[in-house]
Structures are given as C-alpha cells and as structure tokens.
Design a protein around this motif. Structure first.
Motif, PDB file in Angstrom:
ATOM      1  N   ALA A 182       0.840  -1.199   0.000  1.00  0.00           N
ATOM      2  CA  ALA A 182       0.000   0.000   0.000  1.00  0.00           C
ATOM      3  C   ALA A 182       0.877   1.252   0.000  1.00  0.00           C
ATOM      4  CB  ALA A 182      -0.923  -0.010   1.206  1.00  0.00           C
ATOM      5  N   TRP A 183       1.938   1.274   0.820  1.00  0.00           N
ATOM      6  CA  TRP A 183       2.806   2.442   0.849  1.00  0.00           C
ATOM      7  C   TRP A 183       3.596   2.575  -0.440  1.00  0.00           C
ATOM      8  CZ3 TRP A 183       2.621   6.713   3.311  1.00  0.00           C
ATOM      9  CH2 TRP A 183       1.975   6.761   4.543  1.00  0.00           C
ATOM     10  N   LEU A 184       3.996   1.470  -1.035  1.00  0.00           N
ATOM     11  CA  LEU A 184       4.677   1.558  -2.326  1.00  0.00           C
ATOM     12  C   LEU A 184       3.747   2.131  -3.388  1.00  0.00           C
ATOM     13  CD1 LEU A 184       6.790  -1.721  -2.471  1.00  0.00           C
ATOM     14  CD2 LEU A 184       7.606   0.638  -2.324  1.00  0.00           C
ATOM     15  N   THR A 185       2.485   1.750  -3.322  1.00  0.00           N
ATOM     16  CA  THR A 185       1.508   2.310  -4.262  1.00  0.00           C
ATOM     17  C   THR A 185       1.376   3.812  -4.049  1.00  0.00           C
ATOM     18  OG1 THR A 185       0.296   0.233  -4.288  1.00  0.00           O
ATOM     19  CG2 THR A 185      -0.881   2.191  -5.026  1.00  0.00           C
ATOM     20  N   PHE A 186       1.248   4.222  -2.802  1.00  0.00           N
ATOM     21  CA  PHE A 186       1.085   5.641  -2.519  1.00  0.00           C
ATOM     22  C   PHE A 186       2.324   6.448  -2.888  1.00  0.00           C
ATOM     23  CE2 PHE A 186      -2.183   4.330   0.756  1.00  0.00           C
ATOM     24  CZ  PHE A 186      -3.239   4.734  -0.033  1.00  0.00           C
ATOM     25  N   LEU A 187       3.508   5.893  -2.669  1.00  0.00           N
ATOM     26  CA  LEU A 187       4.727   6.661  -2.862  1.00  0.00           C
ATOM     27  C   LEU A 187       5.310   6.581  -4.266  1.00  0.00           C
ATOM     28  CD1 LEU A 187       6.507   5.917   0.516  1.00  0.00           C
ATOM     29  CD2 LEU A 187       5.286   7.974  -0.165  1.00  0.00           C
ATOM     30  N   LEU A 188       5.027   5.539  -5.009  1.00  0.00           N
ATOM     31  CA  LEU A 188       5.642   5.384  -6.324  1.00  0.00           C
ATOM     32  C   LEU A 188       4.680   5.586  -7.490  1.00  0.00           C
ATOM     33  CD1 LEU A 188       7.910   2.296  -5.610  1.00  0.00           C
ATOM     34  CD2 LEU A 188       8.564   4.702  -5.720  1.00  0.00           C
ATOM     35  N   ILE A 189       3.447   5.197  -7.343  1.00  0.00           N
ATOM     36  CA  ILE A 189       2.514   5.224  -8.475  1.00  0.00           C
ATOM     37  C   ILE A 189       1.658   6.481  -8.469  1.00  0.00           C
ATOM     38  CG2 ILE A 189       0.567   4.028  -9.528  1.00  0.00           C
ATOM     39  CD1 ILE A 189       1.824   1.427  -8.506  1.00  0.00           C
ATOM     40  N   LEU A 190       1.116   6.861  -7.332  1.00  0.00           N
ATOM     41  CA  LEU A 190       0.172   7.972  -7.304  1.00  0.00           C
ATOM     42  C   LEU A 190       0.785   9.365  -7.461  1.00  0.00           C
ATOM     43  CD1 LEU A 190      -2.375   6.724  -4.646  1.00  0.00           C
ATOM     44  CD2 LEU A 190      -2.576   6.717  -7.112  1.00  0.00           C
ATOM     45  N   PRO A 191       1.945   9.706  -6.886  1.00  0.00           N
ATOM     46  CA  PRO A 191       2.445  11.080  -7.046  1.00  0.00           C
ATOM     47  C   PRO A 191       2.651  11.527  -8.488  1.00  0.00           C
ATOM     48  CG  PRO A 191       3.538  10.048  -5.222  1.00  0.00           C
ATOM     49  CD  PRO A 191       2.724   8.982  -5.882  1.00  0.00           C
ATOM     50  N   PRO A 192       3.220  10.714  -9.395  1.00  0.00           N
ATOM     51  CA  PRO A 192       3.322  11.199 -10.785  1.00  0.00           C
ATOM     52  C   PRO A 192       1.958  11.427 -11.423  1.00  0.00           C
ATOM     53  CG  PRO A 192       4.784   9.340 -10.453  1.00  0.00           C
ATOM     54  CD  PRO A 192       3.953   9.450  -9.221  1.00  0.00           C
ATOM     55  N   LYS A 193       0.976  10.611 -11.096  1.00  0.00           N
ATOM     56  CA  LYS A 193      -0.356  10.804 -11.661  1.00  0.00           C
ATOM     57  C   LYS A 193      -0.987  12.086 -11.135  1.00  0.00           C
ATOM     58  CE  LYS A 193      -1.447   5.985 -12.430  1.00  0.00           C
ATOM     59  NZ  LYS A 193      -2.276   5.731 -13.573  1.00  0.00           N
ATOM     60  N   ILE A 194      -0.770  12.375  -9.853  1.00  0.00           N
ATOM     61  CA  ILE A 194      -1.343  13.586  -9.273  1.00  0.00           C
ATOM     62  C   ILE A 194      -0.628  14.816  -9.814  1.00  0.00           C
ATOM     63  CG2 ILE A 194      -1.631  14.841  -7.098  1.00  0.00           C
ATOM     64  CD1 ILE A 194      -2.009  12.090  -5.759  1.00  0.00           C
ATOM     65  N   MET A 195       0.689  14.753  -9.943  1.00  0.00           N
ATOM     66  CA  MET A 195       1.443  15.914 -10.415  1.00  0.00           C
ATOM     67  C   MET A 195       1.226  16.179 -11.905  1.00  0.00           C
ATOM     68  SD  MET A 195       2.770  17.100  -7.757  1.00  0.00           S
ATOM     69  CE  MET A 195       3.894  18.299  -8.399  1.00  0.00           C
ATOM     70  N   ALA A 196       0.696  15.216 -12.651  1.00  0.00           N
ATOM     71  CA  ALA A 196       0.452  15.403 -14.078  1.00  0.00           C
ATOM     72  C   ALA A 196      -0.772  16.270 -14.332  1.00  0.00           C
ATOM     73  CB  ALA A 196       0.283  14.049 -14.760  1.00  0.00           C
ATOM     74  N   HIS A 197      -1.621  16.467 -13.341  1.00  0.00           N
ATOM     75  CA  HIS A 197      -2.806  17.291 -13.526  1.00  0.00           C
ATOM     76  C   HIS A 197      -2.403  18.755 -13.670  1.00  0.00           C
ATOM     77  CE1 HIS A 197      -5.849  14.237 -12.839  1.00  0.00           C
ATOM     78  NE2 HIS A 197      -5.088  13.762 -11.873  1.00  0.00           N
ATOM     79  N   THR A 198      -3.103  19.454 -14.536  1.00  0.00           N
ATOM     80  CA  THR A 198      -2.852  20.880 -14.705  1.00  0.00           C
ATOM     81  C   THR A 198      -4.071  21.646 -14.237  1.00  0.00           C
ATOM     82  OG1 THR A 198      -3.686  20.807 -16.954  1.00  0.00           O
ATOM     83  CG2 THR A 198      -1.307  20.535 -16.666  1.00  0.00           C
ATOM     84  N   PHE A 199      -3.821  22.845 -13.781  1.00  0.00           N
ATOM     85  CA  PHE A 199      -4.910  23.691 -13.335  1.00  0.00           C
ATOM     86  C   PHE A 199      -5.457  24.463 -14.535  1.00  0.00           C
ATOM     87  CE2 PHE A 199      -2.321  23.152  -9.517  1.00  0.00           C
ATOM     88  CZ  PHE A 199      -3.290  22.664  -8.666  1.00  0.00           C
ATOM     89  N   PRO A 200      -6.749  24.695 -14.587  1.00  0.00           N
ATOM     90  CA  PRO A 200      -7.312  25.380 -15.750  1.00  0.00           C
ATOM     91  C   PRO A 200      -6.854  26.838 -15.873  1.00  0.00           C
ATOM     92  CG  PRO A 200      -8.986  25.031 -14.085  1.00  0.00           C
ATOM     93  CD  PRO A 200      -7.760  24.297 -13.631  1.00  0.00           C
ATOM     94  N   LYS A 201      -6.563  27.480 -14.777  1.00  0.00           N
ATOM     95  CA  LYS A 201      -6.154  28.876 -14.827  1.00  0.00           C
ATOM     96  C   LYS A 201      -4.861  29.039 -14.048  1.00  0.00           C
ATOM     97  CE  LYS A 201      -9.365  31.915 -14.665  1.00  0.00           C
ATOM     98  NZ  LYS A 201     -10.400  32.845 -14.229  1.00  0.00           N
ATOM     99  N   GLU A 202      -3.765  29.218 -14.764  1.00  0.00           N
ATOM    100  CA  GLU A 202      -2.473  29.399 -14.118  1.00  0.00           C
ATOM    101  C   GLU A 202      -2.395  30.802 -13.535  1.00  0.00           C
ATOM    102  OE1 GLU A 202       0.035  27.220 -13.662  1.00  0.00           O
ATOM    103  OE2 GLU A 202      -1.161  25.656 -14.585  1.00  0.00           O
ATOM    104  N   PRO A 203      -1.742  30.968 -12.381  1.00  0.00           N
ATOM    105  CA  PRO A 203      -1.616  32.307 -11.810  1.00  0.00           C
ATOM    106  C   PRO A 203      -0.682  33.182 -12.646  1.00  0.00           C
ATOM    107  CG  PRO A 203      -0.420  30.714 -10.499  1.00  0.00           C
ATOM    108  CD  PRO A 203      -1.180  29.937 -11.537  1.00  0.00           C
TER     109      PRO A 203
END
Length: 55
Positions: free
Chosen positions: A16-37
C-alpha cells in the motif's frame, strides 16, 4: 488466531505504501490547473507616511 500473524498484514502495508509513494504522485502531479496564476509586477510602490490628526 489469524489476526496475530503479522506476515500478510506487513506485506499489505508495504504494498500500500509503495503504491502511494511510487505510483500515485506522478499521476497527481500530471494534472494541470485550468487557470495558471499570472506573475505580479515587480515594481515597488512608494507609500507616503500617514500624518496623525492629533498632536
């Protein structure tokens, strides 16, 4: 009593921790915000001192 055997629960915890630490962060960081500051201006504003109305 099966709940006292740590072997399967330790493996589940590690996977579970390997999933949280290795797989999910790149997927979360790949999201872009619709309006950049937008960057703010770097010029500084000069503020005059405020005169007190009482002595």
């Amino acid at each position: 009593m099966p709940q006292l055997n740590p072997a399967p629960w330790l493996a589940i915890l590690i996977f579970a921790w390997l999933t949280f630490l290795l797989i999910l962060p790149p997927k979360i960081m790949a999201h872009t915000f619709p309006k950049e500051p937008t960057p703010q201006d770097t010029k500084t504003n000069k503020h005059s001192s405020w005169a007190w109305s009482w002595p």
